[in-house]
Write a protein that holds these residues in place. Structure first.
Motif, PDB file in Angstrom:
ATOM      1  N   ALA A   1       0.878  -1.165   0.000  1.00  0.00           N
ATOM      2  CA  ALA A   1       0.000   0.000   0.000  1.00  0.00           C
ATOM      3  C   ALA A   1       0.912   1.211   0.000  1.00  0.00           C
ATOM      4  O   ALA A   1       1.956   1.195   0.654  1.00  0.00           O
ATOM      5  CB  ALA A   1      -0.861  -0.008   1.258  1.00  0.00           C
ATOM      6  N   ALA A   2       0.552   2.250  -0.741  1.00  0.00           N
ATOM      7  CA  ALA A   2       1.443   3.402  -0.837  1.00  0.00           C
ATOM      8  C   ALA A   2       0.652   4.684  -1.014  1.00  0.00           C
ATOM      9  O   ALA A   2      -0.498   4.676  -1.460  1.00  0.00           O
ATOM     10  CB  ALA A   2       2.400   3.212  -2.019  1.00  0.00           C
ATOM     11  N   GLY A   3       1.294   5.777  -0.660  1.00  0.00           N
ATOM     12  CA  GLY A   3       0.700   7.089  -0.861  1.00  0.00           C
ATOM     13  C   GLY A   3       1.091   7.593  -2.246  1.00  0.00           C
ATOM     14  O   GLY A   3       2.259   7.551  -2.613  1.00  0.00           O
TER      15      GLY A   3
ATOM     16  N   TYR B   1       3.506   8.627   8.381  1.00  0.00           N
ATOM     17  CA  TYR B   1       3.195   8.990   7.002  1.00  0.00           C
ATOM     18  C   TYR B   1       3.897  10.328   6.768  1.00  0.00           C
ATOM     19  O   TYR B   1       4.442  10.934   7.696  1.00  0.00           O
ATOM     20  CB  TYR B   1       1.675   9.106   6.804  1.00  0.00           C
ATOM     21  CG  TYR B   1       0.945   7.786   6.973  1.00  0.00           C
ATOM     22  CD1 TYR B   1       1.145   6.738   6.076  1.00  0.00           C
ATOM     23  CD2 TYR B   1       0.067   7.569   8.041  1.00  0.00           C
ATOM     24  CE1 TYR B   1       0.493   5.521   6.233  1.00  0.00           C
ATOM     25  CE2 TYR B   1      -0.589   6.355   8.199  1.00  0.00           C
ATOM     26  CZ  TYR B   1      -0.374   5.333   7.293  1.00  0.00           C
ATOM     27  OH  TYR B   1      -1.018   4.136   7.459  1.00  0.00           O
ATOM     28  N   GLU B   2       3.874  10.825   5.529  1.00  0.00           N
ATOM     29  CA  GLU B   2       4.656  12.011   5.216  1.00  0.00           C
ATOM     30  C   GLU B   2       3.947  13.311   5.588  1.00  0.00           C
ATOM     31  O   GLU B   2       2.721  13.409   5.540  1.00  0.00           O
ATOM     32  CB  GLU B   2       4.970  12.034   3.706  1.00  0.00           C
ATOM     33  CG  GLU B   2       6.043  11.046   3.306  1.00  0.00           C
ATOM     34  CD  GLU B   2       5.691   9.601   3.580  1.00  0.00           C
ATOM     35  OE1 GLU B   2       4.514   9.228   3.405  1.00  0.00           O
ATOM     36  OE2 GLU B   2       6.585   8.841   3.989  1.00  0.00           O
TER      37      GLU B   2
ATOM     38  N   TYR C   1       6.098  14.790   1.153  1.00  0.00           N
ATOM     39  CA  TYR C   1       5.515  14.279  -0.104  1.00  0.00           C
ATOM     40  C   TYR C   1       6.057  15.089  -1.288  1.00  0.00           C
ATOM     41  O   TYR C   1       6.425  14.545  -2.321  1.00  0.00           O
ATOM     42  CB  TYR C   1       3.983  14.397  -0.091  1.00  0.00           C
ATOM     43  CG  TYR C   1       3.240  13.361   0.726  1.00  0.00           C
ATOM     44  CD1 TYR C   1       3.389  12.000   0.462  1.00  0.00           C
ATOM     45  CD2 TYR C   1       2.355  13.735   1.730  1.00  0.00           C
ATOM     46  CE1 TYR C   1       2.670  11.041   1.188  1.00  0.00           C
ATOM     47  CE2 TYR C   1       1.634  12.794   2.461  1.00  0.00           C
ATOM     48  CZ  TYR C   1       1.795  11.450   2.189  1.00  0.00           C
ATOM     49  OH  TYR C   1       1.093  10.516   2.899  1.00  0.00           O
TER      50      TYR C   1
ATOM     51  N   VAL D   1       4.881   6.540  -2.357  1.00  0.00           N
ATOM     52  CA  VAL D   1       5.792   6.348  -1.229  1.00  0.00           C
ATOM     53  C   VAL D   1       5.191   5.369  -0.235  1.00  0.00           C
ATOM     54  O   VAL D   1       3.994   5.375   0.021  1.00  0.00           O
ATOM     55  CB  VAL D   1       6.147   7.710  -0.555  1.00  0.00           C
ATOM     56  CG1 VAL D   1       4.912   8.469  -0.090  1.00  0.00           C
ATOM     57  CG2 VAL D   1       7.114   7.526   0.620  1.00  0.00           C
ATOM     58  N   GLY D   2       6.070   4.498   0.296  1.00  0.00           N
ATOM     59  CA  GLY D   2       5.624   3.510   1.272  1.00  0.00           C
ATOM     60  C   GLY D   2       6.771   3.070   2.158  1.00  0.00           C
ATOM     61  O   GLY D   2       7.899   3.557   2.017  1.00  0.00           O
ATOM     62  N   MET D   3       6.457   2.136   3.061  1.00  0.00           N
ATOM     63  CA  MET D   3       7.430   1.775   4.112  1.00  0.00           C
ATOM     64  C   MET D   3       7.979   0.363   3.952  1.00  0.00           C
ATOM     65  O   MET D   3       8.396  -0.243   4.936  1.00  0.00           O
ATOM     66  CB  MET D   3       6.752   1.902   5.477  1.00  0.00           C
ATOM     67  CG  MET D   3       6.087   3.250   5.718  1.00  0.00           C
ATOM     68  SD  MET D   3       5.162   3.240   7.247  1.00  0.00           S
ATOM     69  CE  MET D   3       4.132   4.695   7.049  1.00  0.00           C
TER      70      MET D   3
ATOM     71  N   THR E   1      -3.367   4.150  -1.730  1.00  0.00           N
ATOM     72  CA  THR E   1      -4.407   4.174  -0.697  1.00  0.00           C
ATOM     73  C   THR E   1      -4.699   5.578  -0.172  1.00  0.00           C
ATOM     74  O   THR E   1      -5.661   5.786   0.564  1.00  0.00           O
ATOM     75  CB  THR E   1      -3.997   3.289   0.501  1.00  0.00           C
ATOM     76  OG1 THR E   1      -2.722   3.727   0.973  1.00  0.00           O
ATOM     77  CG2 THR E   1      -3.916   1.827   0.102  1.00  0.00           C
TER      78      THR E   1
ATOM     79  N   VAL F   1      -6.037   3.084   5.029  1.00  0.00           N
ATOM     80  CA  VAL F   1      -5.090   2.472   4.097  1.00  0.00           C
ATOM     81  C   VAL F   1      -5.525   1.024   3.833  1.00  0.00           C
ATOM     82  O   VAL F   1      -5.588   0.568   2.689  1.00  0.00           O
ATOM     83  CB  VAL F   1      -3.644   2.544   4.665  1.00  0.00           C
ATOM     84  CG1 VAL F   1      -2.702   1.605   3.930  1.00  0.00           C
ATOM     85  CG2 VAL F   1      -3.114   3.980   4.603  1.00  0.00           C
TER      86      VAL F   1
HETATM   87  N1  HPA Z   1       3.177   7.100   3.053  1.00  0.00           N
HETATM   88  C1  HPA Z   1       3.910   6.070   3.461  1.00  0.00           C
HETATM   89  N2  HPA Z   1       3.458   4.834   3.506  1.00  0.00           N
HETATM   90  C2  HPA Z   1       2.201   4.606   3.116  1.00  0.00           C
HETATM   91  C3  HPA Z   1       1.381   5.637   2.678  1.00  0.00           C
HETATM   92  C4  HPA Z   1       1.894   6.958   2.651  1.00  0.00           C
HETATM   93  O1  HPA Z   1       1.222   7.929   2.290  1.00  0.00           O
HETATM   94  N3  HPA Z   1       0.189   5.071   2.356  1.00  0.00           N
HETATM   95  C5  HPA Z   1       0.295   3.749   2.591  1.00  0.00           C
HETATM   96  N4  HPA Z   1       1.521   3.459   3.051  1.00  0.00           N
END
Ligand code: HPA
Length: 269
Positions: free
Chosen positions: A111-113, A189-190, A195, A206-208, A231, A247
């Motif tokens: 999942a990422a932003g 999160y950022e 961002y 971006v993700g972890m 997400t 998310v």
């Molecule tokens: N940033 C970092 N990790 C994430 C994000 C995000 O916006 N959304 C889901 N994982």
């Protein structure tokens, strides 16, 4: 380190007759792809010698062996994140074990932003490349014999697999976007400024996670295919409060489409 990896692989070989060459790492909220797998054997991480135990909500922590798209696969339901307190050797331990078990192709999801202004929540992003923003390198230390001291990263994400994914998405009418994944340590999160910075530096999402596993997989000579589910949005003017629950909800909604792409890619081989 080599010894625990071999011991874990030996234990797994003793406990399953499934011998896959493809592995899948399921990210946050994406564990339900496991339901698509015809499970033959599954092992809670706690039962596997030397395996770290997953702590984050939304990850059940099982290693699955079974069939997907008519092929044998193994899947990590729940990965290990740096922010949980694991070091990078622990985060990437399962990938080392996969290599020892004969895995040649790795599918990763997360999942990422989204930072690309053209992205929307719920988009599936095919990962074309990544930027490693993690504070510790997974190959730090004596070199493992699986690959060179200074590994090439010119094609971290396999071009042929990317082409196949595009083709399948088109055939099935699934909307996909593409972009560069920035891997950060989390767990925050950022901020809007962060961002913006990652966007300026060339990131689309971006993700972890993911980056350490992909680096080790490449060092082991595996082909890698990765997907991010967008997400939330880190786009100026569209930034709202983000929670882990949201998310997970956004990831959950899109996972059947991701599963369809993964299944079809594995079926076609
Ligand atoms: N940033 C970092 N990790 C994430 C994000 C995000 O916006 N959304 C889901 N994982």
């Amino acid at each position: 380190m080599l010894q625990p990896i071999q011991e874990t692989a030996a234990w797994i070989k003793q406990h399953t007759n499934v011998h896959p060459t493809t592995a899948i790492v399921l990210g946050t909220g994406l564990g339900r792809l496991a339901a698509e797998i015809e499970v033959i054997d599954s092992f809670p991480y706690a039962d596997i010698p030397h395996f770290p135990v997953s702590t984050v909500e939304g990850h059940s922590g099982r290693l699955i062996f079974g069939r997907l798209g008519g092929k044998e696969v193994m899947a990590l339901e729940g990965r290990f994140h740096f922010y949980e307190g694991y070091n990078m050797k622990e985060v990437t331990f399962p990938v080392r074990v996969m290599h020892e078990l004969g895995i040649q192709t790795l599918f990763v999801s997360n999942a990422a932003g989204g930072m690309n202004p053209d992205f929307e929540i719920g988009d599936l992003m095919l990962i074309t490349d990544h930027i490693n923003f993690m504070p510790e390198h997974p190959l730090h230390g004596p070199n493992f014999p699986t690959g060179p001291r200074f590994p090439d990263m010119s094609e971290a994400y396999d071009r042929k697999l990317l082409a196949q994914a595009r083709e399948i998405a088109k055939e099935k009418g699934i909307k996909v976007v593409e972009g560069v994944y920035v891997g950060t340590q989390g767990p925050t999160y950022e901020t809007p400024a962060e961002y913006k910075m990652y966007r300026i530096l060339g990131g689309d999402a971006v993700g972890m996670s993911t980056v350490p596993e992909v680096i080790v997989a490449r060092h082991c000579g595996m082909r890698v295919f990765g997907v991010s589910i967008i997400t939330d949005l880190g786009v100026e003017g569209k930034i709202v409060e983000v929670s882990h629950e949201e998310v997970q909800r956004a990831a959950n909604a899109v996972q059947p489409l991701m599963a369809e792409i993964f299944r079809e890619m594995i079926r076609r081989g």
